[in-house]
Design a protein around this motif. Structure first.
Motif, PDB file in Angstrom:
ATOM      1  N   LEU A 219       0.821  -1.205   0.000  1.00 55.95           N
ATOM      2  CA  LEU A 219       0.000   0.000   0.000  1.00 55.95           C
ATOM      3  C   LEU A 219       0.861   1.263   0.000  1.00 55.95           C
ATOM      4  N   ARG A 220       1.946   1.230   0.732  1.00 55.63           N
ATOM      5  CA  ARG A 220       2.828   2.403   0.759  1.00 55.63           C
ATOM      6  C   ARG A 220       3.502   2.612  -0.594  1.00 55.63           C
ATOM      7  N   HIS A 221       3.872   1.515  -1.249  1.00 56.60           N
ATOM      8  CA  HIS A 221       4.449   1.639  -2.586  1.00 56.60           C
ATOM      9  C   HIS A 221       3.446   2.290  -3.539  1.00 56.60           C
ATOM     10  N   GLU A 222       2.212   1.824  -3.494  1.00 56.01           N
ATOM     11  CA  GLU A 222       1.178   2.378  -4.372  1.00 56.01           C
ATOM     12  C   GLU A 222       0.911   3.841  -4.022  1.00 56.01           C
ATOM     13  N   GLN A 223       0.926   4.148  -2.752  1.00 60.42           N
ATOM     14  CA  GLN A 223       0.713   5.522  -2.299  1.00 60.42           C
ATOM     15  C   GLN A 223       1.777   6.459  -2.884  1.00 60.42           C
ATOM     16  N   GLN A 224       2.977   5.938  -3.054  1.00 61.07           N
ATOM     17  CA  GLN A 224       4.077   6.742  -3.595  1.00 61.07           C
ATOM     18  C   GLN A 224       4.133   6.709  -5.115  1.00 61.07           C
ATOM     19  N   GLY A 225       3.161   6.023  -5.737  1.00 61.29           N
ATOM     20  CA  GLY A 225       3.089   6.016  -7.188  1.00 61.29           C
ATOM     21  C   GLY A 225       3.999   5.027  -7.876  1.00 61.29           C
ATOM     22  N   HIS A 226       4.472   4.030  -7.157  1.00 60.69           N
ATOM     23  CA  HIS A 226       5.377   3.048  -7.750  1.00 60.69           C
ATOM     24  C   HIS A 226       4.598   2.036  -8.590  1.00 60.69           C
TER      25      HIS A 226
END
Length: 271
Positions: A219-226
């Protein structure tokens, strides 16, 4: 829209604070007034469960000199789904009536808290419509003839907010002296209750959806746009494996896609 509520009463009985004639100015002028209320507020963070939180709310209401209190935590997941929870230190029948009539959709005090941060005396809020007026009139029958509305804002803005309502059966109760001290103390109580409630909801969601540390990392990766490709490269996995993990995570959270999963995680404070 869907509304759910958790209404609590102390020992299964009405938790109405005993009604007596209280002069707010005289009460707030007592040297021990603030210290007594703050002693209760400081315990909210460590409340073991809903019953303990309600008992503290009842104690705080009594020390503040009001007839009753209720705290509402409201979460709007998206444009079609909203939920709320109550902590009631007043007649629990109010909570039943509120849920039965879906009044969270028309509650003028909650509506005020969604867009404002300043405490306000409810009598100064003109009803937005007839249904909002019905909610206010109904509340008056349960000890809220005069009400101080105290928002508990959050970083999620209109997606998640709390509101503390302190009530008196006497009209104009909050217009007299002592209001300044009460407002400051009520703001502190509202924020502590909001933080406590948010932690309970977060833990429940984590447990119910069986969210793992790996899920939170995704979720944090997706939050950062990865992208899946970038995440896969970092984890030494295939991009399709990352896509599959996001699909399972979305199913856990009941969201349509990974972006919606991040949105829900942000609202509930998972990330």
């Amino acid at each position: 829209p869907v509304c759910t509520s958790a209404c609590a009463a102390v020992d299964g009985r009405s938790s109405v604070v005993a009604t007596e004639i209280v002069d707010l100015g005289a009460l707030a002028g007592d040297p021990g007034y603030a210290a007594g209320v703050l002693a209760v507020i400081s315990q909210v963070r460590d409340a073991a469960d809903t019953g303990a939180a309600v008992r503290l709310l009842k104690d705080a209401a009594s020390r503040l000199g009001v007839d009753g209190a209720m705290f509402t935590s409201f979460v709007r997941d998206d444009a079609t789904l909203a939920s709320y929870r109550f902590l009631l230190a007043c007649d629990p029948v109010w909570g039943l009536q509120y849920a039965k009539n879906n009044w969270c959709l028309d509650d003028p005090w909650l509506r005020y808290a969604l867009y404002n941060t300043e405490p306000v005396v409810a009598e100064s809020l003109p009803p937005a419509d007839k249904r909002a007026q019905w909610v206010s009139e109904a509340a008056a029958h349960f000890g809220f003839a005069s009400t101080l509305v105290v928002p508990a804002p959050t970083a999620a803005a209109q997606s998640r907010v709390g509101v503390l309502c302190l009530g008196s059966s006497r009209l104009g109760f909050f217009a007299g002296g002592g209001g300044g001290a009460l407002r400051c103390l009520a703001r502190s109580l509202a924020m502590e209750l909001g933080d406590w409630m948010h932690r309970q909801i977060r833990v429940e969601l984590m447990t119910r959806a069986r969210i793992t540390d790996d899920d939170l990392m995704l979720l944090r990766h997706e939050q950062q746009g990865h992208s899946s490709k970038a995440i896969a490269a970092e984890l030494n996995l295939e991009p399709k494996t990352i896509d599959c993990r996001f699909h399972r995570l979305s199913l856990k959270l009941g969201t349509a896609n990974r972006r919606a999963a991040v949105r829900l995680a942000e609202i509930y404070g998972l990330i």
